[in-house]
Scaffold this motif. Structure first.
Motif, PDB file in Angstrom:
ATOM      1  N   ALA A 206       0.850  -1.194   0.000  1.00  0.00           N
ATOM      2  CA  ALA A 206       0.000   0.000   0.000  1.00  0.00           C
ATOM      3  C   ALA A 206       0.882   1.238   0.000  1.00  0.00           C
ATOM      4  CB  ALA A 206      -0.920   0.010   1.215  1.00  0.00           C
ATOM      5  N   THR A 207       0.499   2.219  -0.819  1.00  0.00           N
ATOM      6  CA  THR A 207       1.208   3.493  -0.869  1.00  0.00           C
ATOM      7  C   THR A 207       0.184   4.613  -1.010  1.00  0.00           C
ATOM      8  OG1 THR A 207       1.437   3.408  -3.292  1.00  0.00           O
ATOM      9  CG2 THR A 207       3.246   2.485  -1.979  1.00  0.00           C
ATOM     10  N   LYS A 208       0.545   5.792  -0.530  1.00  0.00           N
ATOM     11  CA  LYS A 208      -0.308   6.965  -0.723  1.00  0.00           C
ATOM     12  C   LYS A 208       0.539   8.095  -1.278  1.00  0.00           C
ATOM     13  CE  LYS A 208      -1.612  10.115   2.167  1.00  0.00           C
ATOM     14  NZ  LYS A 208      -1.572  11.325   1.286  1.00  0.00           N
TER      15      LYS A 208
ATOM     16  N   ILE B  51      -3.801   9.847  -3.675  1.00  0.00           N
ATOM     17  CA  ILE B  51      -4.275   8.554  -4.173  1.00  0.00           C
ATOM     18  C   ILE B  51      -3.703   7.432  -3.309  1.00  0.00           C
ATOM     19  CG2 ILE B  51      -4.282   6.913  -6.084  1.00  0.00           C
ATOM     20  CD1 ILE B  51      -5.977   9.310  -6.671  1.00  0.00           C
TER      21      ILE B  51
ATOM     22  N   LYS C 158      -3.085   3.524  -3.093  1.00  0.00           N
ATOM     23  CA  LYS C 158      -3.015   2.335  -3.939  1.00  0.00           C
ATOM     24  C   LYS C 158      -2.723   1.119  -3.066  1.00  0.00           C
ATOM     25  CE  LYS C 158      -1.447   4.634  -8.189  1.00  0.00           C
ATOM     26  NZ  LYS C 158      -0.402   4.656  -9.246  1.00  0.00           N
TER      27      LYS C 158
ATOM     28  N   SER D  97      -2.146  -2.909  -3.555  1.00  0.00           N
ATOM     29  CA  SER D  97      -1.941  -3.914  -4.597  1.00  0.00           C
ATOM     30  C   SER D  97      -1.666  -5.289  -4.004  1.00  0.00           C
ATOM     31  CB  SER D  97      -0.786  -3.512  -5.519  1.00  0.00           C
ATOM     32  OG  SER D  97       0.435  -3.497  -4.814  1.00  0.00           O
TER      33      SER D  97
ATOM     34  N   GLY E 173     -13.334   5.128  -6.868  1.00  0.00           N
ATOM     35  CA  GLY E 173     -12.015   4.759  -7.362  1.00  0.00           C
ATOM     36  C   GLY E 173     -12.107   3.756  -8.492  1.00  0.00           C
TER      37      GLY E 173
ATOM     38  N   ILE F 231     -10.193  -0.310 -10.073  1.00  0.00           N
ATOM     39  CA  ILE F 231      -9.308  -1.455  -9.871  1.00  0.00           C
ATOM     40  C   ILE F 231      -8.608  -1.735 -11.190  1.00  0.00           C
ATOM     41  CG2 ILE F 231     -11.273  -3.016 -10.273  1.00  0.00           C
ATOM     42  CD1 ILE F 231      -9.799  -5.106  -8.575  1.00  0.00           C
TER      43      ILE F 231
ATOM     44  N   THR G  25      -4.629  -3.939  -8.422  1.00  0.00           N
ATOM     45  CA  THR G  25      -4.413  -2.722  -7.641  1.00  0.00           C
ATOM     46  C   THR G  25      -5.712  -1.958  -7.442  1.00  0.00           C
ATOM     47  OG1 THR G  25      -2.163  -2.516  -8.526  1.00  0.00           O
ATOM     48  CG2 THR G  25      -3.120  -0.562  -7.481  1.00  0.00           C
ATOM     49  N   LEU G  26      -6.029  -1.689  -6.183  1.00  0.00           N
ATOM     50  CA  LEU G  26      -7.165  -0.837  -5.839  1.00  0.00           C
ATOM     51  C   LEU G  26      -6.676   0.602  -5.832  1.00  0.00           C
ATOM     52  CD1 LEU G  26      -8.555  -2.851  -2.778  1.00  0.00           C
ATOM     53  CD2 LEU G  26      -9.209  -3.088  -5.186  1.00  0.00           C
ATOM     54  N   ILE G  27      -7.383   1.474  -6.539  1.00  0.00           N
ATOM     55  CA  ILE G  27      -7.005   2.883  -6.617  1.00  0.00           C
ATOM     56  C   ILE G  27      -8.112   3.709  -5.975  1.00  0.00           C
ATOM     57  CG2 ILE G  27      -6.429   4.790  -8.163  1.00  0.00           C
ATOM     58  CD1 ILE G  27      -5.452   2.689 -10.166  1.00  0.00           C
TER      59      ILE G  27
END
Length: 206
Positions: free
Chosen positions: A118-120, A124, A126, A128, A179, A181, A194-196
């Protein structure tokens, strides 16, 4: 209780039969819940409850939920995500989406590694899930988000599934989180889903 041995010792054969019954019951319950959620989404009646959510807690809970099945297949689950990020979100639906991706990764990976990241960045979030599983043929990728569709694969007959998980995940991503995917895959080598999720400044608690 019986599977956990709380009602006394059971034979290996009985335990295996109980596990089959348990898995079938869980599969049926999952199907019922998915159909209910889809009917609510399509009727624009899916309720969302936004609150302060500890992202680290949600992601760790999702890993814990699939750890038994992953360990049974000797799969390694690696994680890489912030430990101190809280956002305003719907915990139940976020967990549901991440679990759908992790469950698929475990089901369609016979050996190797599953990674949850997970990153922000720039508003956004994300999340994955990558695996070293069977992968998806390029021509099959558009079919992934069609309801009740299960792609032909060497593992299809050995895995339970409703064909609704990814369809429902995309519906939740768009309808609840505004969002999307995304999917990248190489047949025979693995996939990354990846969920966005847009996270405006006011939705970040810390």
């Amino acid at each position: 209780m019986i599977l956990q041995g709380l009602s006394g010792e059971v034979s290996k054969e009985a335990n295996e039969e109980l596990e089959i019954v348990y898995d079938s019951a869980q599969h049926l319950l999952s199907l019922i819940n998915d159909v209910i959620d889809i009917s609510r989404i399509e009727a624009d009646q899916l309720e969302a409850y936004f609150e302060e959510v500890d992202l680290d807690e949600v992601l760790r809970a999702s890993v814990a939920a699939v750890s038994r099945d992953a360990e049974a297949k000797k799969l390694e689950i690696r994680t890489d995500f912030p430990e101190s990020l809280s956002i305003i979100s719907d915990r139940k639906r976020l967990l549901q989406c991440v679990l759908n991706l992790l469950n698929n990764a475990v089901k369609f990976t016979e050996d190797g590694v599953i990674e949850l990241r997970a990153t922000k960045e720039a508003g956004i979030l994300k999340i994955s899930v990558s695996d070293t599983g069977i992968g998806i043929k390029e021509e099959d990728i558009p079919k992934l988000f069609t309801p009740f569709t299960r792609l032909d694969s060497p593992l299809k007959e050995r895995t339970l599934g409703t064909g609704l998980g990814l369809y429902l995940t995309k519906k939740i991503m768009k309808g609840v989180f505004h969002g999307n995917i995304m999917v990248e895959s190489r047949y025979g080598m693995g996939s990354t889903f990846t969920l966005i999720i847009p996270v405006p400044p006011g939705a970040v608690v810390r």
